[in-house]
Motif scaffolding. Structure first.
Motif, mmCIF file in Angstrom:
data_model
loop_
_atom_site.group_PDB
_atom_site.id
_atom_site.type_symbol
_atom_site.label_atom_id
_atom_site.label_comp_id
_atom_site.label_asym_id
_atom_site.label_seq_id
_atom_site.Cartn_x
_atom_site.Cartn_y
_atom_site.Cartn_z
ATOM 1 N N ARG A 182 0.819 -1.218 0.000
ATOM 2 C CA ARG A 182 0.000 0.000 0.000
ATOM 3 C C ARG A 182 0.849 1.262 0.000
ATOM 4 N N THR A 183 2.068 1.175 0.546
ATOM 5 C CA THR A 183 2.849 2.391 0.783
ATOM 6 C C THR A 183 4.072 2.530 -0.131
ATOM 7 N N GLU A 206 -2.288 8.181 -3.318
ATOM 8 C CA GLU A 206 -2.923 7.078 -2.589
ATOM 9 C C GLU A 206 -1.952 6.380 -1.637
ATOM 10 N N ALA A 223 -2.591 6.064 2.337
ATOM 11 C CA ALA A 223 -2.572 4.775 3.043
ATOM 12 C C ALA A 223 -1.576 4.823 4.205
ATOM 13 N N GLU A 227 -8.766 4.888 1.212
ATOM 14 C CA GLU A 227 -7.642 4.031 1.611
ATOM 15 C C GLU A 227 -7.901 3.392 2.979
ATOM 16 N N ILE A 263 -8.047 -0.647 3.758
ATOM 17 C CA ILE A 263 -7.290 -1.253 4.860
ATOM 18 C C ILE A 263 -8.243 -1.974 5.809
ATOM 19 N N PRO A 306 -4.634 -3.299 -2.509
ATOM 20 C CA PRO A 306 -4.692 -2.042 -3.263
ATOM 21 C C PRO A 306 -4.512 -2.212 -4.767
#
Length: 379
Positions: free
Chosen positions: A55-56, A177, A181, A208, A212, A218
């Motif tokens: 996600r990151t 995004e 997140a 986001e 989660i 994602p």
């Protein structure tokens, strides 16, 4: 080609530890964290799983080679000595991009063309051809030089991982995004508690948070460059999508609300949530942030308000921060997290943060102000 690869997940400055945590949660060990990147060894299927789940991270690359290069000749020979045929089929399209920091070879265009020539020479030997049409799948090669160490990678993601596929239209200064997140993951929020964003813009933070909260991958809604690669078993993508489907908790009830003063933006946020498959999961309404009130104790508020970067905005932003400081004063049991580049935020807001964390929003240096609420009583 071995059944293991060395992968590099690139990250925005300040988010490396989060990316490393995500990589470990996927079950991959031997993780090395450096500025802007997280490197790890993994089975080939990790190419699909990391693209699907991180996600990151900004993107996932395969590390092909690493060596010292002080001259163009050295760069050429070491690149040519690399087994490119393990990755690039005869019809591969392989553009070369580059960057150089604190290195003897500082001319990026020259480094790019040398790497391109060296790869072509290697493939000529392997495929016994003089010319390559480059009509097949895309294998974007990067030559990155840092303090005379050259790292050659191939990008597996294609479009950056922040492109989840749900944001068709954007407002003027969208929050990526991946950063949205990260803001959620840096909080103490649990899916059984209310979550709010009173400056929601096009809805990125609430969306986001919902992904989660429901454990939705994602990357579930998009394609990746490496899906067209001949040497990768297509089954790894099918299995990654199946795993994403199996792990999703679409029935997890969530109380997530986004609000904004601009009704057109609120409409856009609704469309984005629908596009993300979250219709009815996240609610949006038009409201000014200073009118925010909590119906339940022990919630989490995460927001990226305007910073007042433009000329003439300073006074109105000062007032805005003072107003939300007063409005949020009653939320003693809520945890509040605000991202802004405004260095006077704490004094305007009227309260010192429990903790501050430096983060970059694009090229803007910001602080993430964290106000931890009272803990709920133990049952």
């Amino acid at each position: 080609m071995s059944d293991h690869v060395t992968l590099i997940a690139t990250a925005t400055m300040g988010l490396e530890a989060l990316v490393a945590r995500e990589v470990k949660e996927l079950g991959y060990e031997n993780v090395t964290v450096e500025n802007g990147r997280v490197e790890f060894e993994a089975p080939v299927e990790a190419v699909a799983r990391t693209n699907m789940w991180l996600r990151t991270a900004d993107r996932v690359k395969i590390k092909v080679a690493e060596f010292k290069a002080y001259s163009f000749e050295e760069l050429f020979e070491r690149t040519k000595a690399t087994a490119w045929e393990d990755y690039l089929p005869e019809d591969a399209e392989f553009p070369v991009i580059g960057r150089s920091v604190k290195s003897t070879l500082y001319s990026v265009p020259d480094c790019q063309s040398i790497v391109k020539k060296a790869v072509v020479e290697r493939l000529k030997q392997t495929y016994h051809k003089e010319w390559f049409a480059e009509s097949g799948g895309v294998y974007k090669i990067e030559i990155a030089l840092h303090k005379d160490t050259a790292v050659l990678t191939i990008d597996t993601s294609g479009a950056g991982l922040h492109k989840r596929g749900y944001r068709a239209v954007q407002n003027t200064a969208p929050l990526k995004e991946t950063l949205a997140a990260s803001l959620v993951m840096l909080t103490n929020w649990q899916p059984d508690r209310p979550f709010a964003d009173p400056f929601c813009g096009s809805g990125t933070i609430p969306i986001e948070a919902a992904l989660i909260g429901q454990k939705i991958a994602p990357g579930f809604n998009r394609d990746f460059a490496a899906e067209s690669w001949e040497w990768l078993d297509p089954g790894i993508w099918e299995r990654a999508r199946q795993e994403a489907e199996d792990k999703a908790e679409y029935d997890q009830p969530l109380e997530i609300q986004g609000s904004d003063i601009d009704h057109r933006i609120v409409e856009l946020a609704r469309e984005n949530a629908m596009e993300a498959g979250l219709y009815g999961v996240v609610s949006f309404k038009q409201m000014q942030a200073s009118d925010f009130t909590a119906k339940k104790p022990y919630g989490c508020l995460v927001s990226n308000p305007p910073y007042g970067e433009r000329l003439g905005e300073k006074e109105s932003i000062d007032t805005l921060y003072q107003e939300i400081g007063q409005a949020f004063r009653s939320l003693e049991t809520w945890s509040i997290y605000i991202l802004t580049s405004n260095e006077k935020f704490e004094s305007l807001y009227g309260k010192k943060a429990t903790k501050k964390r430096k983060l970059y929003n694009g090229k803007i240096k910001t602080d993430y102000y964290q106000y931890w609420g009272q803990r709920p009583p133990k049952n």
